[in-house]
Design a protein around this motif. Sequence first.
Motif, mmCIF file in Angstrom:
data_model
loop_
_atom_site.group_PDB
_atom_site.id
_atom_site.type_symbol
_atom_site.label_atom_id
_atom_site.label_comp_id
_atom_site.label_asym_id
_atom_site.label_seq_id
_atom_site.Cartn_x
_atom_site.Cartn_y
_atom_site.Cartn_z
ATOM 1 N N ASN A 135 36.255 -30.077 8.890
ATOM 2 C CA ASN A 135 37.202 -30.710 9.727
ATOM 3 C C ASN A 135 36.923 -29.673 11.002
ATOM 4 N N SER A 136 36.738 -28.498 10.715
ATOM 5 C CA SER A 136 36.500 -27.625 11.887
ATOM 6 C C SER A 136 35.311 -27.082 11.946
ATOM 7 N N LYS A 137 35.199 -25.671 11.489
ATOM 8 C CA LYS A 137 33.939 -25.131 11.393
ATOM 9 C C LYS A 137 33.157 -25.679 10.172
ATOM 10 N N PRO A 138 31.838 -26.155 10.221
ATOM 11 C CA PRO A 138 31.260 -26.549 9.090
ATOM 12 C C PRO A 138 30.535 -25.527 8.313
ATOM 13 N N GLN A 139 30.294 -25.931 7.051
ATOM 14 C CA GLN A 139 29.984 -24.941 5.941
ATOM 15 C C GLN A 139 28.565 -25.016 6.033
ATOM 16 N N ARG A 140 27.964 -23.856 5.843
ATOM 17 C CA ARG A 140 26.436 -23.668 5.812
ATOM 18 C C ARG A 140 26.055 -24.523 4.548
ATOM 19 N N TYR A 192 19.063 -26.202 11.382
ATOM 20 C CA TYR A 192 20.191 -27.130 11.141
ATOM 21 C C TYR A 192 21.304 -27.058 12.229
ATOM 22 N N TYR A 193 21.905 -28.160 12.473
ATOM 23 C CA TYR A 193 22.946 -28.138 13.509
ATOM 24 C C TYR A 193 23.991 -28.858 13.234
ATOM 25 N N SER A 194 25.301 -28.952 13.871
ATOM 26 C CA SER A 194 26.568 -29.545 13.723
ATOM 27 C C SER A 194 27.061 -29.682 15.348
ATOM 28 N N LEU A 195 27.374 -30.992 15.432
ATOM 29 C CA LEU A 195 27.988 -30.827 16.886
ATOM 30 C C LEU A 195 29.537 -31.216 16.597
ATOM 31 N N ASP A 196 30.141 -30.172 16.992
ATOM 32 C CA ASP A 196 31.626 -30.296 17.081
ATOM 33 C C ASP A 196 32.438 -30.232 15.604
ATOM 34 N N GLY A 197 31.620 -29.479 14.538
ATOM 35 C CA GLY A 197 32.158 -29.507 13.313
ATOM 36 C C GLY A 197 31.688 -30.598 12.273
ATOM 37 N N GLU A 198 31.022 -31.396 12.677
ATOM 38 C CA GLU A 198 30.396 -32.384 11.555
ATOM 39 C C GLU A 198 29.474 -31.703 10.902
ATOM 40 N N GLN A 223 34.667 -30.880 25.924
ATOM 41 C CA GLN A 223 34.113 -29.397 25.430
ATOM 42 C C GLN A 223 33.571 -29.900 23.916
ATOM 43 N N HIS A 224 32.564 -29.162 23.910
ATOM 44 C CA HIS A 224 31.625 -29.111 22.647
ATOM 45 C C HIS A 224 31.326 -27.709 22.276
ATOM 46 N N ILE A 225 31.108 -27.630 20.717
ATOM 47 C CA ILE A 225 30.726 -26.528 20.092
ATOM 48 C C ILE A 225 29.547 -27.030 19.217
ATOM 49 N N ILE A 226 28.397 -26.320 19.320
ATOM 50 C CA ILE A 226 27.129 -26.415 18.677
ATOM 51 C C ILE A 226 27.100 -25.322 17.651
ATOM 52 N N TYR A 227 27.047 -25.634 16.429
ATOM 53 C CA TYR A 227 26.767 -24.717 15.331
ATOM 54 C C TYR A 227 25.301 -24.902 14.815
ATOM 55 N N TYR A 228 24.808 -23.820 14.573
ATOM 56 C CA TYR A 228 23.194 -24.097 14.258
ATOM 57 C C TYR A 228 22.811 -22.735 13.493
#
Length: 613
Positions: free
Chosen positions: A47-52, A185-191, A207-212
């Motif tokens: 729901n927030s920061k995605p798990q690697r 790998y990437y996640s857009l907004d915690g998906e 506002q967006h956050i990209i996790y990668y």
Amino acid sequence: MKNITLIVCILINLLSVHLHAQTPTKINIQEIRIIEEEETPILIASNSKPQRLEHQKSVYVDNSGTYVNKSLPLFLSFSTSKDSNAEHYQLNESEEIKPNEALYLDTEGPNYIRSKWAVDPETKEYILPKREVKYEVIADSKAPVSKISFDGTRLYDNGVEAFYGKNLMMHLVANDTYSGVKNIYYSLDGENFHEYEYSVSLAEEGQHIIYYYAADNVGNPEEVRTSTFKIDLTAPNSMANWKGLVFNENIVSPYATVRLQSEDVMSGVDHIEFSYDNSAYQEYTYQPISLKDLKDGEHEIHYKGFDLVNNEEVEKTLSFYVDKIAPEISHEIIGDQYVDENIRYISPRTTFSISSTDNKAGVKQVLYSPNGGANYTPYTGTAFTLKNELGAHHISYKASDNVNNMTVVKTIEGTETLFMDNVPPSSSYEFIGEQFEHRDTLFITSKTQIKLTSLDSHSKVKDTFFAINGESNKTYSGAFTADDEGDQTLTFHAVDNVNNEESENEVKFFVDNEGPEVHANMSIEPIGKHGEFDVYPAFTKVYLGATDTHVGTKEIKYSINGGPMNLYSSGSNLDISEKEHLKKDQHYEIKVVAYDNLGNESKKTIEFYVGQH
């Protein structure tokens, strides 16, 4: 050294997890078979920061070599045949390694299993010059390094936040020193994390956050990296504001100015552009936009804002009418007025009206100033008069419209002199001819002329009117007479050219047209008749007299038998026979004329006969 083929099998066991087999690849001069088992990654939602994702440590073989996760244990054995079913033998134990104990590579990068000298497979002799045989295995414990980049639009970074505009594309790349990058790998907004395959289009505002992160081919995953930014797809909202006189929302003074302002809720306003009518756009410098060079008439200002990521606002239009034309004004002088040479005479009754029209904004007010004063009075639409003062006057007036276009000052008199004449004429009378005054009564005859004279010092006499005994006024055009006898009352007055009317004048007189009554007395009664005439003796004396009712007898004249007229001595009662004795036996005709003091005459003929005695 024996001429045998050494087949080294590297057996990898990580936490009881079996690896899938991969295609054998030659490494140096030996053939190595590696069996590796790969499991499908499971995406874990957050729901927030995605798990690697989970990444198994493994061995990776390609044309460039054999790579092993440095943390994995190695178990070494050998076979004397390439046959996969051939028997494998453990190496002899040593002080460092016991049978069935794992070997761990100590060096990041290339590691070697060595044979002291290379042997010719045919002769089984040392290959000269002698050289060492090395079996290379590359240890890899370092994760890849990934990078994110964006293009397709403009970036604005204020040091706290990064903003991108439309058509944003995200790109991910990664580099790995040894085994190479397996996946990004990437996640857009915690998906949940997705495997990155190609550039990603980002089109949702906000506002967006990209996790990668990236993982290499031997299961080393990078720590998750983040990139926080905002996508701004909304153009600014610009407004135009008037400063100065604006009437009815869109009719403006040429001295009014337009000020533009723009708001942007995300990246902020970069600049505003505007154009007059159909001219080219120019950048707004935040100075008021002047209208003074525009012609009178309809105009438009087009404007639009741009934000810091180049979102362009839909063009807005400010439509307006520049009113540069002052009202038109005119005046009317109502009532008494008379122009003589360059002087316009007016009276206290004269009124002045001012009218004004305007081509667009409409007349705001009309002002006038009597006698050239600096203080102007609003004209209310009702005609006004001037102060009742004899002499020259001056009236100036002007008008302004609803956007303060002011007319030039005009004067009612123009090139003339405006002169207030508040003094009526002065009239007098004169009797020309017979007149006689007795006991406060003036006596005239119907032949006596009555002359009226009127004078005016300014606008001059327009008319003189008179009436006798209350009859209707007549316009005086020259001397006149009074025909009726008796007491008369003459009234008269004059009016000048601005209708100042003199007070009525009155004069009383008496018209006397009758002469005196002639009397003739004989000194003796007649002694007989001779035909129709009385007969008197020769010694008879004749006495003459005349009586006038009003003005008295002035003189009496007589003639005898057609002789010349002789003046009869007035008041002496002389006998006309004293002048000349009557003759006997003769007919006498005495003509008598009596005159009163007005020259009225009366005549009488006395006829008689003188006998013989």
